[in-house]
Design a protein around this motif. Structure first.
Motif, mmCIF file in Angstrom:
data_model
loop_
_atom_site.group_PDB
_atom_site.id
_atom_site.type_symbol
_atom_site.label_atom_id
_atom_site.label_comp_id
_atom_site.label_asym_id
_atom_site.label_seq_id
_atom_site.Cartn_x
_atom_site.Cartn_y
_atom_site.Cartn_z
ATOM 1 N N CYS A 108 -0.552 4.788 -9.922
ATOM 2 C CA CYS A 108 -0.156 5.115 -8.649
ATOM 3 C C CYS A 108 1.162 4.933 -8.122
ATOM 4 O O CYS A 108 1.955 5.841 -7.300
ATOM 5 C CB CYS A 108 -1.197 4.096 -7.412
ATOM 6 N N PHE A 109 2.058 3.768 -8.543
ATOM 7 C CA PHE A 109 3.443 3.775 -8.241
ATOM 8 C C PHE A 109 4.173 4.818 -8.635
ATOM 9 O O PHE A 109 5.236 5.238 -8.027
ATOM 10 C CB PHE A 109 3.747 2.300 -8.712
ATOM 11 N N VAL A 110 4.062 5.258 -10.356
ATOM 12 C CA VAL A 110 4.816 5.900 -10.728
ATOM 13 C C VAL A 110 4.627 7.643 -10.000
ATOM 14 O O VAL A 110 5.494 8.148 -9.789
ATOM 15 C CB VAL A 110 4.545 6.280 -12.324
ATOM 16 N N LEU A 111 3.460 7.803 -9.813
ATOM 17 C CA LEU A 111 3.224 9.083 -9.443
ATOM 18 C C LEU A 111 3.773 9.210 -7.920
ATOM 19 O O LEU A 111 4.309 10.306 -7.483
ATOM 20 C CB LEU A 111 1.532 9.296 -9.002
ATOM 21 N N GLY A 116 0.882 -1.311 0.107
ATOM 22 C CA GLY A 116 0.087 -0.133 0.015
ATOM 23 C C GLY A 116 0.762 1.135 0.096
ATOM 24 O O GLY A 116 0.367 2.218 -0.869
ATOM 25 N N LYS A 117 2.012 1.315 0.900
ATOM 26 C CA LYS A 117 2.793 2.501 0.753
ATOM 27 C C LYS A 117 3.477 2.480 -0.363
ATOM 28 O O LYS A 117 3.757 3.741 -0.968
ATOM 29 C CB LYS A 117 4.007 2.389 2.064
ATOM 30 N N ALA A 167 -4.506 11.086 -0.851
ATOM 31 C CA ALA A 167 -5.675 11.327 -1.344
ATOM 32 C C ALA A 167 -5.732 11.121 -2.948
ATOM 33 O O ALA A 167 -6.744 10.515 -3.494
ATOM 34 C CB ALA A 167 -6.084 12.801 -1.110
ATOM 35 N N ILE A 168 -4.722 11.551 -3.639
ATOM 36 C CA ILE A 168 -4.786 11.448 -5.172
ATOM 37 C C ILE A 168 -4.536 9.954 -5.591
ATOM 38 O O ILE A 168 -5.332 9.394 -6.324
ATOM 39 C CB ILE A 168 -3.399 12.227 -5.816
ATOM 40 N N CYS A 169 -3.713 9.386 -5.055
ATOM 41 C CA CYS A 169 -3.570 7.800 -5.117
ATOM 42 C C CYS A 169 -4.809 7.058 -4.944
ATOM 43 O O CYS A 169 -4.989 6.102 -5.712
ATOM 44 C CB CYS A 169 -2.411 7.158 -4.524
ATOM 45 N N THR A 170 -5.576 7.266 -3.956
ATOM 46 C CA THR A 170 -6.733 6.861 -3.585
ATOM 47 C C THR A 170 -7.780 6.955 -4.788
ATOM 48 O O THR A 170 -8.679 6.075 -5.202
ATOM 49 C CB THR A 170 -7.417 7.134 -2.506
ATOM 50 N N MET A 171 -7.848 8.266 -5.228
ATOM 51 C CA MET A 171 -8.712 8.484 -6.332
ATOM 52 C C MET A 171 -8.322 8.014 -7.363
ATOM 53 O O MET A 171 -9.233 7.616 -8.517
ATOM 54 C CB MET A 171 -8.744 10.158 -6.400
#
Length: 235
Positions: A222-225, A117-118, A177-181
């Motif tokens: 998500c990983f790249v961001l 998750g991290k 928040a961004i990664c969850t979105m």
């Protein structure tokens, strides 16, 4: 809560609209991109056609239309949802109420998923909530709240300020928040959608592809961001 909450009241609605529009446009662009990619790879050479035979026009029978709509659409979808939601609800309850040592299964599982998750810019609780939310995406945030508050049942917080404080207290940042979105926009379809895909295609392979493609794309984004933001020291 994280991006437009501090905007002055007259502009808050506009800012929320623009943010939501950006998310929708991203989803549309990713749909075109993935369609293009699939047509050049695993769907290459497969003809695409759609034939629709128009039925003879007749005077509408209102009562028949309503009855058939209820039985063919509403009850059918509800039946499939219940078939998955009931076992899933039992699983969530067991995870929250069965303890090993001094912690629940929910806590143990979220701790196990925390490194992944991290890596994706979230945490183990969020990732586990998405997994347990497979029957319906609407229960993802309530499961997150249940996990953070260490309660034994799903609940919601209607006060956005209180909800934001709970998330911040548990390590949420603007990146979380961004990664969850992003992951909410691009991850596996819900159970009812997967059942529908299997029913329409009669293929476990295409159901698995429909499950895997958005999930892999969401994890990569998500990983790249998250990696880029951390490398630039923005969080």
């Amino acid at each position: 809560m994280f991006f437009v909450g501090s905007v002055s009241s007259p502009l808050q609605s506009l800012a929320s609209t623009l943010l939501l529009t950006c998310v929708i446009v991203l989803g549309v662009l990713m749909t075109f991109l993935v369609s293009r990619l699939l047509s050049k790879t695993i769907l290459k050479g497969i003809p695409s056609s759609f034939t629709l035979e128009l039925p003879p026009y007749r005077k509408p029978q209102i009562g028949k239309v309503i009855v058939r709509s209820i039985f063919d659409r509403t009850l059918f979808v509800l039946g499939r949802a219940i078939a998955v939601a009931a076992p899933a609800g039992l699983i969530i309850w067991l995870f929250a109420n069965i303890t090993l040592g001094d912690a629940s299964l929910l806590t143990h599982c979220s701790s196990f998923l925390d490194p992944l998750g991290k890596l994706l810019g979230m945490d183990g609780v969020i990732l586990l909530a998405f997994i347990l939310g497979f029957p319906a995406n609407e229960i993802v945030i309530p499961i997150v709240i249940m996990s953070y508050l260490c309660t034994d049942s799903i609940l919601e917080i209607n006060d956005l300020a209180q909800l934001r404080q709970l998330l911040v207290d548990n390590g949420w940042t603007w990146l979380t928040a961004i990664c969850t979105m992003l992951f909410s926009l691009m991850h596996w379809p819900c159970s009812t959608t997967c059942l529908t895909i299997h029913k329409e295609t009669q293929s476990l392979k295409w159901t698995a592809v429909s499950f895997a493609v958005p999930t892999v794309i969401g994890m990569i984004l998500c990983f790249v961001l998250a990696s880029a933001v951390r490398l630039l020291g923005l969080v």
